[in-house]
Scaffold this motif. Structure first.
Motif, PDB file in Angstrom:
ATOM      1  N   ALA A  86      -8.961  -4.559  -0.946  1.00 13.13           N
ATOM      2  CA  ALA A  86      -7.566  -3.765  -1.816  1.00 13.13           C
ATOM      3  C   ALA A  86      -8.011  -3.736  -2.915  1.00 13.13           C
ATOM      4  CB  ALA A  86      -6.377  -5.089  -2.332  1.00 13.13           C
ATOM      5  N   SER A 127      -3.938   0.172  -2.605  1.00 12.59           N
ATOM      6  CA  SER A 127      -2.833  -0.773  -2.768  1.00 12.59           C
ATOM      7  C   SER A 127      -2.610  -0.576  -3.991  1.00 12.59           C
ATOM      8  CB  SER A 127      -3.788  -1.993  -2.045  1.00 12.59           C
ATOM      9  OG  SER A 127      -2.987  -3.660  -3.301  1.00 12.59           O
ATOM     10  N   ARG A 154       1.434  -1.179   0.245  1.00 11.70           N
ATOM     11  CA  ARG A 154      -0.027  -0.066  -0.225  1.00 11.70           C
ATOM     12  C   ARG A 154       0.871   1.270   0.433  1.00 11.70           C
ATOM     13  NH1 ARG A 154      -5.254  -1.155   1.757  1.00 11.70           N
ATOM     14  NH2 ARG A 154      -5.468  -3.613   2.026  1.00 11.70           N
TER      15      ARG A 154
END
Length: 275
Positions: free
Chosen positions: A216, A169, A156
């Motif tokens: 994500a 992410s 990230r």
């Protein structure tokens, strides 16, 4: 010559997800390197290579032979170190992240050093704005299977409050697949009586890999999940990124990664704009 690097934990990766792509890369004439945290020779999950777990759930006999050949290679015996000063993924045309559910793979899934390397590298795999048949600004690609996708999902960009990152992410907005939660649950509950929480990388009660990756990517439509036993491989349309779910997908994935890298390298060495 195309250059490939395989990032691994010291122990615990799935032998099929490692040895089958390695063989495909070598057969294609690629220069293959491995990297672990400190340059320690990696070992794949021994339960997938021998004993009753290998016979019931692990690598096939032919894959064990591929693994033995890979493990005797000089590049496997003397990997690079991803924490070494000056180490970079930039020289490589393909960064490959194999999977594996053994708890030791958390070494790479949780590695801030690997996350930083991928945050730098992944944007270089972007395809040209005009499409160009998959040509990128440079010959760069990423492949990930099973828990290898989690290495990317956990990378990230820092959100320091001063504009240096958005906290998302590298897979945010990227189309991917990963190990389906249904597959993980079947393996976990089907073996819990004699293997405990072996099939849960972060322990009993932890999130499935699918849940982690779904968060994500952001938009749920970017996560492609198939429960079919037939090979299932996903290619993103914005980045030169290929993903797969589990060992059964790997032969097809390896074939697609080889073709992608060959096309990228040919495009880079050919006339401007060639595919």
């Amino acid at each position: 010559m195309a250059k490939v690097i395989i990032l691994m934990a010291d122990y615990g990766h799935d032998p099929t997800e490692t040895a089958v792509p390695y063989k495909a890369f070598k057969d294609a004439g690629f220069d293959v390197s491995f990297a672990t945290e400190t340059g320690k020779t990696p070992r794949c999950d021994s339960r997938m290579l021998g004993g009753i777990t290998q016979k019931l759930l692990g690598a096939s006999r032919s894959t064990v032979e591929l693994y033995n050949a890979m493990s005797s290679s000089p590049e496997f015996a003397k990997p690079l170190s991803w924490t070494a000063p000056g180490f970079s993924l930039a020289p490589y045309n393909l960064v490959f992240l194999p999977g594996g559910h053994e708890k030791s793979v958390r070494q790479i899934i949780d590695s801030a050093d690997v996350h930083a390397l991928l945050i730098d590298y992944f944007p270089t795999t972007a395809k040209s704005p005009a499409g160009g048949g998959g040509v990128a600004a440079k010959a760069a690609a990423v492949g990930a299977v099973c828990h290898g996708v989690m290495v990317l999902s956990e990378a990230r960009r820092k959100d320091g409050g001063d504009g240096d990152g958005d906290g998302q992410s590298v897979l945010h907005g990227v189309t991917t697949t990963t190990l389906p939660g249904r597959f993980e649950q079947v393996a976990y509950w089907g073996t819990r009586a004699f293997l405990g929480d072996y099939y849960k990388t972060y322990g009993a009660g932890s999130d499935d890999v699918e849940d982690s990756v779904r968060r994500a990517v952001g938009d749920a439509s970017h996560l492609k999940i198939s429960l079919s036993p037939s090979p299932f491989v996903v290619e993103d349309d914005k980045f030169n990124y290929i993903s797969a779910r589990f060992p059964g997908d790997v032969p097809l994935m390896a074939e697609k990664m080889v073709k992608l890298v060959q096309s990228l390298v040919a495009g880079e060495s050919g006339p401007a704009g060639s595919a």
